[in-house]
Design a protein around this motif. Structure first.
Motif, short mmCIF file in Angstrom:
data_model
loop_
_atom_site.label_atom_id
_atom_site.label_comp_id
_atom_site.label_asym_id
_atom_site.label_seq_id
_atom_site.Cartn_x
_atom_site.Cartn_y
_atom_site.Cartn_z
N ARG A 131 0.83 -1.20 0.00
CA ARG A 131 0.00 0.00 0.00
C ARG A 131 0.87 1.26 0.00
NH1 ARG A 131 -5.40 -0.01 1.19
NH2 ARG A 131 -5.11 2.20 0.75
N GLN A 132 0.79 2.04 -1.08
CA GLN A 132 1.61 3.23 -1.22
C GLN A 132 1.22 4.33 -0.24
OE1 GLN A 132 4.31 3.42 -3.27
NE2 GLN A 132 3.91 1.26 -3.74
N ASP A 133 -0.07 4.40 0.15
CA ASP A 133 -0.51 5.48 1.03
C ASP A 133 -0.49 5.09 2.50
OD1 ASP A 133 -2.60 3.67 0.63
OD2 ASP A 133 -4.12 5.17 1.12
N PHE A 134 0.01 3.89 2.83
CA PHE A 134 0.20 3.50 4.22
C PHE A 134 1.66 3.71 4.60
CE2 PHE A 134 -3.34 0.07 4.91
CZ PHE A 134 -4.29 0.98 4.47
N GLU A 135 1.89 4.14 5.82
CA GLU A 135 3.24 4.16 6.36
C GLU A 135 3.34 3.05 7.39
OE1 GLU A 135 5.91 7.78 7.38
OE2 GLU A 135 4.89 7.23 9.25
N VAL A 136 4.25 2.12 7.17
CA VAL A 136 4.42 0.98 8.06
C VAL A 136 5.79 1.09 8.74
CG1 VAL A 136 4.47 -1.53 8.27
CG2 VAL A 136 2.99 -0.45 6.56
N ILE A 137 5.78 1.10 10.06
CA ILE A 137 7.00 1.22 10.85
C ILE A 137 7.17 -0.08 11.63
CG2 ILE A 137 8.21 2.55 12.61
CD1 ILE A 137 6.31 4.90 11.92
N ILE A 138 8.31 -0.73 11.45
CA ILE A 138 8.58 -2.01 12.11
C ILE A 138 9.48 -1.77 13.32
CG2 ILE A 138 9.49 -4.33 11.85
CD1 ILE A 138 9.00 -4.12 8.87
N ALA A 139 9.06 -2.27 14.46
CA ALA A 139 9.85 -2.14 15.67
C ALA A 139 11.11 -2.99 15.58
CB ALA A 139 9.02 -2.56 16.89
N GLY A 140 12.19 -2.48 16.16
CA GLY A 140 13.42 -3.26 16.23
C GLY A 140 13.35 -4.27 17.37
N GLY A 141 14.24 -5.25 17.33
CA GLY A 141 14.29 -6.24 18.39
C GLY A 141 14.64 -7.61 17.86
N VAL A 142 14.37 -8.62 18.66
CA VAL A 142 14.67 -10.00 18.33
C VAL A 142 13.49 -10.62 17.60
CG1 VAL A 142 15.26 -12.28 19.26
CG2 VAL A 142 16.17 -10.21 20.35
N VAL A 143 13.72 -11.19 16.42
CA VAL A 143 12.64 -11.83 15.65
C VAL A 143 12.43 -13.25 16.17
CG1 VAL A 143 11.87 -12.59 13.38
CG2 VAL A 143 13.14 -10.45 13.61
N ARG A 144 11.20 -13.57 16.50
CA ARG A 144 10.84 -14.92 16.94
C ARG A 144 10.52 -15.75 15.71
NH1 ARG A 144 6.36 -14.87 21.50
NH2 ARG A 144 4.98 -14.54 19.72
N PRO A 145 11.35 -16.74 15.38
CA PRO A 145 11.21 -17.43 14.08
C PRO A 145 9.86 -18.12 13.87
CG PRO A 145 13.33 -17.93 15.09
CD PRO A 145 12.52 -17.21 16.13
N ARG A 146 9.24 -18.61 14.94
CA ARG A 146 8.05 -19.44 14.75
C ARG A 146 6.85 -18.66 14.23
NH1 ARG A 146 8.32 -19.23 20.52
NH2 ARG A 146 6.49 -18.24 21.49
N ASP A 147 6.80 -17.32 14.46
CA ASP A 147 5.61 -16.58 14.03
C ASP A 147 5.91 -15.17 13.53
OD1 ASP A 147 6.26 -15.31 16.39
OD2 ASP A 147 4.38 -15.75 17.42
N GLY A 148 7.17 -14.79 13.40
CA GLY A 148 7.49 -13.46 12.90
C GLY A 148 7.28 -12.34 13.89
#
Length: 253
Positions: A131-148
């Motif tokens: 979506r071009q008109d959405f701004e998505v910000i992803i938090a930093g941290g440890v990724v849990r492999p089983r569910d993202g």
């Protein structure tokens, strides 16, 4: 001594993770009352866990596999998601955390415009990615492999930089006394930070979460603005919500 019908119930629940009383009654061609008695017997023998409206595997220390949770009560989750989307306006800011119901809400929001989403869930970031008109910000941290899911101290610090209009959060279990429960204390700490930094908190949970056991306390139903679900909870939980001023929205069929 367990009957062949009991063995079939156990088999179905192991395959699905959770089965409603209605679904089991239809599958086994018996009355709901018979299934309730069967579930009570199996629960007393610690074979299954009795939940509001059905039965599940019921560990309090470990959640079921993400792939299994994705398909549990999917129709119910979609109805909940549609209802939640109706309560979120265009051009809103929101937190969205970890959980298959929260991810279903994300898909229901794709018809909105101008959303700003902060998430600790890689699956949600992927859903919104086109979506071009959405701004998505992803938090930093440890990724849990089983569910993202993304968790840890860095995630909490990141969340605390913001104050958003809405939080859409999931949960693993809700006790009748209003206690909100989950399995991972690191995920719980992130969810607590999200609650603290949101103006409106929408808790999304299908009926299988009522009475479900998990070992980590997240908080209380009184901390959320509204519960969105697919079945009316037990009266004890309703009383807790009414005392706290938490709204209830039930997505009917």
């Amino acid at each position: 001594m367990r009957q062949p019908r009991h063995e079939r119930i156990v088999q179905l629940v192991k395959q699905q993770g959770f089965m409603s009383i209605e679904a089991l009654a239809k599958e086994l061609d018996v009355t709901p009352q018979t299934i309730r008695r069967d579930i009570n017997m199996l629960a007393e023998s610690n074979v299954l866990k009795r939940f509001h409206g059905g039965a599940g595997l019921g560990s309090s220390v470990q959640n079921e596999d993400y792939s299994a949770r994705q398909v549990w009560n999917q129709g119910e989750k979609e109805r909940i998601a549609t209802l939640v989307a109706q309560h979120i306006p265009d051009n809103a800011s929101l937190f969205m955390n970890i959980g298959t119901t929260v991810e279903t809400v994300a898909r229901a929001l794709l018809d909105h415009r101008g959303l700003r989403i902060i998430t600790n869930n890689l699956n949600i970031a992927s859903i919104f990615g086109g979506r071009q008109d959405f701004e998505v910000i992803i938090a930093g941290g440890v990724v849990r492999p089983r569910d993202g899911g993304i968790i840890g101290e860095a995630t909490i610090d990141f969340i605390r930089q913001f104050k958003v209009d809405f939080a859409v959060i999931g949960i693993s279990g809700i006790d009748n006394d209003g206690t909100l429960l989950d399995f991972d204390y690191r995920e719980v700490r992130v969810a607590q930070a999200i609650i603290e930094h949101s103006r409106q908190i929408y808790l999304v949970a299908d009926h299988g979460k009522f009475g479900r056991n998990a070992m980590v306390k997240l908080g209380h139903i009184g901390q959320v603005s509204a519960l969105f679900t697919d079945e009316r909870p037990d009266d004890a939980l309703i009383q807790q919500m009414e005392a706290a001023g938490t709204k209830l929205f039930v997505a009917s069929e």
